[in-house]
Design a protein around this motif. Structure first.
Motif, PDB file in Angstrom:
ATOM      1  N   UNK A  80      45.706  50.585  46.270  1.00 45.08           N
ATOM      2  CA  UNK A  80      46.323  49.265  46.393  1.00 45.08           C
ATOM      3  C   UNK A  80      45.900  48.383  45.230  1.00 45.08           C
ATOM      4  N   UNK A  81      46.884  47.731  44.660  1.00 45.66           N
ATOM      5  CA  UNK A  81      46.638  46.731  43.628  1.00 45.66           C
ATOM      6  C   UNK A  81      47.752  45.694  43.728  1.00 45.66           C
ATOM      7  N   UNK A  82      47.421  44.413  43.738  1.00 46.56           N
ATOM      8  CA  UNK A  82      48.488  43.391  43.797  1.00 46.56           C
ATOM      9  C   UNK A  82      49.457  43.594  42.632  1.00 46.56           C
ATOM     10  N   UNK A  83      50.729  43.628  42.943  1.00 47.42           N
ATOM     11  CA  UNK A  83      51.706  43.994  41.912  1.00 47.42           C
ATOM     12  C   UNK A  83      51.825  42.947  40.811  1.00 47.42           C
ATOM     13  N   UNK A  84      51.497  41.689  41.120  1.00 47.68           N
ATOM     14  CA  UNK A  84      51.559  40.686  40.065  1.00 47.68           C
ATOM     15  C   UNK A  84      50.438  40.889  39.041  1.00 47.68           C
ATOM     16  N   UNK A  85      49.411  41.652  39.405  1.00 53.74           N
ATOM     17  CA  UNK A  85      48.362  42.002  38.443  1.00 53.74           C
ATOM     18  C   UNK A  85      48.939  42.840  37.314  1.00 53.74           C
ATOM     19  N   UNK A  98      44.070  33.638  43.701  1.00 52.94           N
ATOM     20  CA  UNK A  98      42.929  33.397  42.811  1.00 52.94           C
ATOM     21  C   UNK A  98      41.832  34.437  43.056  1.00 52.94           C
ATOM     22  N   UNK A  99      41.606  34.778  44.321  1.00 60.26           N
ATOM     23  CA  UNK A  99      40.591  35.783  44.646  1.00 60.26           C
ATOM     24  C   UNK A  99      40.947  37.136  44.043  1.00 60.26           C
ATOM     25  N   UNK A 100      42.224  37.498  44.095  1.00 61.69           N
ATOM     26  CA  UNK A 100      42.649  38.776  43.520  1.00 61.69           C
ATOM     27  C   UNK A 100      42.523  38.786  42.004  1.00 61.69           C
ATOM     28  N   UNK A 101      42.773  37.629  41.369  1.00 65.10           N
ATOM     29  CA  UNK A 101      42.606  37.551  39.918  1.00 65.10           C
ATOM     30  C   UNK A 101      41.153  37.821  39.535  1.00 65.10           C
ATOM     31  N   UNK A 102      40.221  37.240  40.292  1.00 58.17           N
ATOM     32  CA  UNK A 102      38.804  37.467  40.012  1.00 58.17           C
ATOM     33  C   UNK A 102      38.419  38.917  40.298  1.00 58.17           C
ATOM     34  N   UNK A 103      38.960  39.452  41.378  1.00 55.47           N
ATOM     35  CA  UNK A 103      38.595  40.809  41.783  1.00 55.47           C
ATOM     36  C   UNK A 103      39.095  41.850  40.783  1.00 55.47           C
ATOM     37  N   UNK A 104      40.301  41.652  40.262  1.00 52.33           N
ATOM     38  CA  UNK A 104      40.908  42.650  39.370  1.00 52.33           C
ATOM     39  C   UNK A 104      40.835  42.243  37.900  1.00 52.33           C
ATOM     40  N   UNK A 105      39.977  41.289  37.569  1.00 49.27           N
ATOM     41  CA  UNK A 105      39.851  40.830  36.182  1.00 49.27           C
ATOM     42  C   UNK A 105      39.424  41.971  35.262  1.00 49.27           C
ATOM     43  N   UNK A 106      38.440  42.733  35.682  1.00 47.77           N
ATOM     44  CA  UNK A 106      37.951  43.838  34.847  1.00 47.77           C
ATOM     45  C   UNK A 106      39.035  44.884  34.637  1.00 47.77           C
ATOM     46  N   UNK A 107      39.789  45.156  35.702  1.00 46.09           N
ATOM     47  CA  UNK A 107      40.875  46.134  35.573  1.00 46.09           C
ATOM     48  C   UNK A 107      41.920  45.661  34.575  1.00 46.09           C
TER      49      UNK A 107
END
Length: 260
Positions: free
Chosen positions: A99-104, A5-14
């Protein structure tokens, strides 16, 4: 789950920026632009409608809409899963530097394909009064159908993305499997009436795409409810697939660069 969930918020703009860039890139230089996202399933709908009604003389009530809804929902699943196989390799230059979470990357692809599906469904809105389809409150019951479709697509894509990094021939296998899913999902025929018992129910419950397509058609076209028992089963399975897929990516993503 907290990290996810934290990664979703962090990479939302991307994800939003990347999805917009992808959509703009696909229509760049095209005279019809986004209309192709409607024309593509519409032309296939005409082909299948011609084959069913003219060649075989059989079809379902509101058959063009029946096919169009099936094609759009299947295309969303098909495009996302098919691209997830080589998603890491296609983004090798970026992944090796940042680095970017691959599920993003999967969520980004889902946003692109979901937008295309929504644009295509605009034609359904136009065609409903043309074919005098009676609208009922059951159309709201299509919401859980699309929710399960999103979860199932994400879960399958995460697992396939992870396996695709280590299994070079997986892309060919996935293409074959997706074609099998297409023909066994009743995109252009009714499984309940065209497939003899008990195989029709086995297909509807054993193939989630088949049950989801028929469920959406029931809600939108025929004023009935989807198969809630099937939805419940595949909702649980989809959640499990999502958890397994995300955890697999988190566990092995640090080794992706070495493999590719």
């Amino acid at each position: 789950m907290k990290k996810f969930i934290a990664n979703l918020k962090r990479y939302k703009s991307y994800m939003i920026y990347s999805a917009k860039a992808t959509l703009k890139g696909e229509v760049a230089g095209s005279r019809l632009n986004w209309l192709w996202w409607i024309l593509d399933p519409f032309l296939f709908m005409l082909v299948y409608t011609f084959m069913a009604l003219v060649v075989f003389g059989k079809g379902e009530p509101y058959f063009p809409l029946y096919v169009f809804i099936g094609l759009n929902m299947y295309d969303f699943f098909n495009r996302t899963v098919r691209k997830s196989v080589r998603m890491v390799k296609r983004n090798k230059s970026m992944i090796s530097k940042v680095y970017i979470p691959k599920y993003v990357l999967i969520i980004n692809e889902m946003i692109v394909n979901a937008f295309k599906m929504c644009v295509a469904f605009m034609l359904v809105v136009v065609m409903i009064p043309v074919y005098r389809v009676p609208l009922t409150w059951h159309v709201l019951e299509a919401i859980p159908v699309f929710l399960v479709l999103l979860l199932l697509t994400f879960g399958c894509s995460c697992i396939i993305l992870n396996l695709g990094v280590f299994v070079s021939d997986l892309a060919n296998v996935v293409v074959v499997l997706l074609k099998l899913v297409f023909y066994m999902s009743g995109v252009f025929y009714n499984i309940q009436t065209r497939v003899p018992e008990p195989y029709n129910m086995i297909l509807l419950y054993g193939n989630p795409i088949a049950g989801l397509l028929q469920g959406a058609r029931n809600c939108i076209l025929y004023g009935t409810s989807p198969y809630y028992d099937m939805l419940g089963i595949w909702f649980v399975i989809s959640v499990v697939l999502c958890i397994v897929g995300v955890r697999s990516i988190m566990k092995y993503e640090n080794s992706y660069v070495k493999v590719i």
